[in-house]
Every structure is written in C-alpha cells, then in structure tokens.
Design a protein around this motif. Structure first.
Motif, PDB file in Angstrom:
ATOM      1  N   SER A  37       0.827  -1.210   0.000  1.00 32.89           N
ATOM      2  CA  SER A  37       0.000   0.000   0.000  1.00 32.89           C
ATOM      3  C   SER A  37       0.860   1.257   0.000  1.00 32.89           C
ATOM      4  N   VAL A  38       0.291   2.313  -0.529  1.00 28.59           N
ATOM      5  CA  VAL A  38       0.929   3.631  -0.552  1.00 28.59           C
ATOM      6  C   VAL A  38      -0.008   4.622   0.129  1.00 28.59           C
ATOM      7  N   LEU A  43       5.528   4.102   1.061  1.00 26.90           N
ATOM      8  CA  LEU A  43       5.219   2.675   1.090  1.00 26.90           C
ATOM      9  C   LEU A  43       4.978   2.202   2.518  1.00 26.90           C
ATOM     10  N   ILE A  44       3.903   1.434   2.691  1.00 26.48           N
ATOM     11  CA  ILE A  44       3.534   0.902   3.995  1.00 26.48           C
ATOM     12  C   ILE A  44       4.040  -0.542   4.132  1.00 26.48           C
ATOM     13  N   GLY A  87      -2.698   4.478  -2.801  1.00 22.54           N
ATOM     14  CA  GLY A  87      -2.909   3.410  -3.767  1.00 22.54           C
ATOM     15  C   GLY A  87      -2.095   2.184  -3.446  1.00 22.54           C
ATOM     16  N   LEU A  88      -1.748   1.441  -4.504  1.00 24.04           N
ATOM     17  CA  LEU A  88      -1.078   0.157  -4.347  1.00 24.04           C
ATOM     18  C   LEU A  88       0.044   0.006  -5.370  1.00 24.04           C
ATOM     19  N   VAL A  89       1.056  -0.772  -4.996  1.00 19.70           N
ATOM     20  CA  VAL A  89       2.070  -1.207  -5.957  1.00 19.70           C
ATOM     21  C   VAL A  89       1.991  -2.726  -6.018  1.00 19.70           C
ATOM     22  N   GLU A 276      -7.223   2.508  13.534  1.00 22.09           N
ATOM     23  CA  GLU A 276      -6.648   3.815  13.865  1.00 22.09           C
ATOM     24  C   GLU A 276      -5.180   3.678  14.267  1.00 22.09           C
ATOM     25  N   ILE A 277      -4.889   2.704  15.130  1.00 22.64           N
ATOM     26  CA  ILE A 277      -3.501   2.485  15.579  1.00 22.64           C
ATOM     27  C   ILE A 277      -2.627   2.061  14.407  1.00 22.64           C
ATOM     28  N   TYR A 278      -3.139   1.122  13.604  1.00 26.14           N
ATOM     29  CA  TYR A 278      -2.342   0.615  12.479  1.00 26.14           C
ATOM     30  C   TYR A 278      -1.976   1.743  11.513  1.00 26.14           C
ATOM     31  N   LEU A 279      -2.940   2.554  11.135  1.00 24.86           N
ATOM     32  CA  LEU A 279      -2.670   3.636  10.183  1.00 24.86           C
ATOM     33  C   LEU A 279      -1.693   4.655  10.776  1.00 24.86           C
ATOM     34  N   GLU A 280      -1.882   4.982  12.024  1.00 21.45           N
ATOM     35  CA  GLU A 280      -1.022   5.964  12.666  1.00 21.45           C
ATOM     36  C   GLU A 280       0.428   5.471  12.763  1.00 21.45           C
ATOM     37  N   GLU A 281       0.607   4.250  13.243  1.00 28.49           N
ATOM     38  CA  GLU A 281       1.938   3.701  13.412  1.00 28.49           C
ATOM     39  C   GLU A 281       2.622   3.373  12.083  1.00 28.49           C
ATOM     40  N   SER A 282       1.849   2.877  11.135  1.00 28.67           N
ATOM     41  CA  SER A 282       2.414   2.513   9.825  1.00 28.67           C
ATOM     42  C   SER A 282       2.864   3.749   9.064  1.00 28.67           C
ATOM     43  N   MET A 283       2.133   4.840   9.187  1.00 32.42           N
ATOM     44  CA  MET A 283       2.536   6.069   8.532  1.00 32.42           C
ATOM     45  C   MET A 283       3.856   6.592   9.102  1.00 32.42           C
ATOM     46  N   LYS A 284       4.051   6.402  10.406  1.00 31.06           N
ATOM     47  CA  LYS A 284       5.319   6.833  11.029  1.00 31.06           C
ATOM     48  C   LYS A 284       6.503   6.081  10.446  1.00 31.06           C
ATOM     49  N   ALA A 285       6.296   4.808  10.115  1.00 30.05           N
ATOM     50  CA  ALA A 285       7.389   3.957   9.631  1.00 30.05           C
ATOM     51  C   ALA A 285       7.438   3.852   8.108  1.00 30.05           C
ATOM     52  N   ALA A 286       6.532   4.540   7.419  1.00 26.48           N
ATOM     53  CA  ALA A 286       6.443   4.424   5.953  1.00 26.48           C
ATOM     54  C   ALA A 286       7.725   4.927   5.292  1.00 26.48           C
TER      55      ALA A 286
END
Length: 287
Positions: A37-38, A43-44, A87-89, A276-286
């Motif tokens: 996912s993007v 990239l997530i 989006g997606l790759v 909510e947690i997943y999106l927040e934390e994943s964006m930090k590590a993207a």
C-alpha cells in the motif's frame, strides 16, 4: 496520461509492456506476488512484504531478479512517476519464459525470472466508507491447494469466492476447512469475544499476512488479549465483533456472517481502534 510500469528492467508506458506467451506465470501460475500500500506517497510495511517475497521465492526454488534495495528503488520510482498519493504497488515474479511449454522447471541459468510491477491509484484508501459501516461475508468451502502460506498467483478459487459473495449480495467470503474458518478470499480473518481477539495460528493453511503481523503486534502493545487458534463458523456468528486485515483494507470490520448480525450490526470498538492504531503507526514507519 498513461501509467508507467516496470517490466524486466525497463520503465514503460503500460500499453507498450509485454510478457511472452510462454511465460510460466501465464501458463502454469508459476509465480509469486506482493501488494504494497501507498499512503501519503510512501510505502507501507515494505520490509515485511520484501521478506515474505523472499520466503515465497525460496519455497518455490525460484531466484529473485533484483535485490531488496533495487526493489525498493523500483517501487519508489513507480510511485513518483505515476503520482500515487494513495494506492497500491503490485509486484509479480515468475519463473520466466522458456522457449516452449513444459511441466519441468527450466534451467534458471538459461531462463531468467520475469518481474513486473505496476501501480494502482486508490484515492480515499485510508478513509474507506466501508470501514465506517462494516462488511458482510458468507462462508464457503476452502478448496485451494495446500500451500496457502506461499503467496502465489494461483488466485482462481479466491476469485470464484469473490464472485460467490457478489452473487449473494455481500462483500466477501470466509473459507472453511474441517469446520474451521481459515481466512478470507484475500485477507486474514478475526473474531472478538469479550476482550479477546481470536485468529487462526500461522501454518501452511493460511497466508502469513504482513498486515496481520503488524496488527497483532500493535494489539499486544495496546494491552489487548490475542489468542491464535482455530475457530468455527458458529463461534464466529456468536462473536461480539469480527474483522479482516490485508495490505489494501488495513483493518476492516465485519458486521454480518451468513446473514447473522454481529453485535449491534455496526462496527464495535476493537476493529476501529486497531485500524486507527495501524494507520497511525504505519505512517510513522512508511518509506
């Protein structure tokens, strides 16, 4: 403007991209894939997808045509070239295109792997309306091959499952083996009973989801109780909540199974919080 895609070392407009009719991905489903996912142009969970790709290739005794670093660079360039914000790759590697069709694997020294990547723009991916109302699913027999832990391009039965769900007027199907739910057609499945999140343990029976691993880690960090075990269809219908995880849906509530309404018929408290947690934390590590 035409999409730019990647095929065997070249960045091309999509209409110019070609793969041989003898490619074993086309003839034998002899290939593996990943979808990353993007969000916000980044990239997530890329590292997780890269590690699982390496495992899938190893399980099929298939060589990777690129290094992890090269793969990351390709992903980033495609995201940039195609202005993907959300989006997606999609990535696919096959055993390549020998000179003719044969059940025996070709000599890898003579037949290089085929690698293809392309992007898909999905505006609103993070704020999907489906996450607010929840999904409805049906259950179907799991008739896939026995190595579901390898992320191969053998997706005919999951596609049939999607169509069964569509014909039933619902969103997806959960597959059942020996009375126990394995997973969704393109996602991992979970139920919530009381304060406990229940999901099938890792084995050859299910895909080792990258989003699954992250969500279970975040759940543990949030002091949520997690139990990895088989659960039946009846147990799922009597659950307080249910949800799925995948790279393209993140965490998505399920509010109905085979016509049985879960809880109040609306998303409960656990799945939305995990999303909510997943999106927040994943964006930090993207990346």
């Amino acid at each position: 403007m035409s999409r730019i895609v990647y095929v065997n070392g070249e960045y091309l407009p999509e209409e110019e991209a070609k793969v041989s009719i003898f490619d074993r991905g086309f003839l034998m489903a002899d290939g593996v894939y990943e979808v990353t996912s993007v969000l916000g142009g980044k990239l997530i969970d890329f590292d997780g997808h890269a590690v699982r790709l390496e495992r899938s290739l190893k399980e099929l005794d298939m060589a990777s045509p690129v290094s992890k670093e090269e793969l990351l660079a390709i992903h980033r360039q495609l995201v940039s070239e195609n202005d993907v914000e959300e989006g997606l790759v999609y990535l696919q590697i096959t055993r390549g295109a020998p000179s003719d069709r044969d059940f025996a694997f070709p000599n890898p020294d003579e037949t290089p792997s085929t690698i293809v990547l392309f992007t898909q723009n999905k505006p609103g991916l993070a704020k999907s309306p489906a996450a607010q109302k929840g999904m409805k699913v049906i259950t179907i027999d799991d008739e896939r091959w026995g190595r579901r832990d390898i992320k191969t391009v053998q997706l005919l039965y999951p596609s049939m499952g999607k169509m069964m769900a569509k014909a039933a007027g619902v969103d997806d199907a959960w597959m059942v083996q020996d009375g126990f739910i394995t997973e969704g057609t393109s996602n991992n499945a979970y139920i919530v009973k009381g304060n406990t999140i229940i999901t099938r343990a890792l084995s050859n029976d299910i895909l080792h989801g990258i989003t699954r691993a992250a969500v279970l880690r975040f759940a543990a960090e949030a002091q949520m109780q997690v139990e990895e075990r088989n659960f039946t269809v009846e147990e799922a219908k009597e659950a307080d909540e249910a949800f799925i995880t995948s790279a393209s849906t993140f965490v998505m509530p399920v509010v109905e199974i085979d016509g049985a309404t879960l809880g109040t018929g609306a998303p409960g408290s656990v799945a939305p919080r995990l999303r909510e947690i997943y999106l927040e934390e994943s964006m930090k590590a993207a990346v």
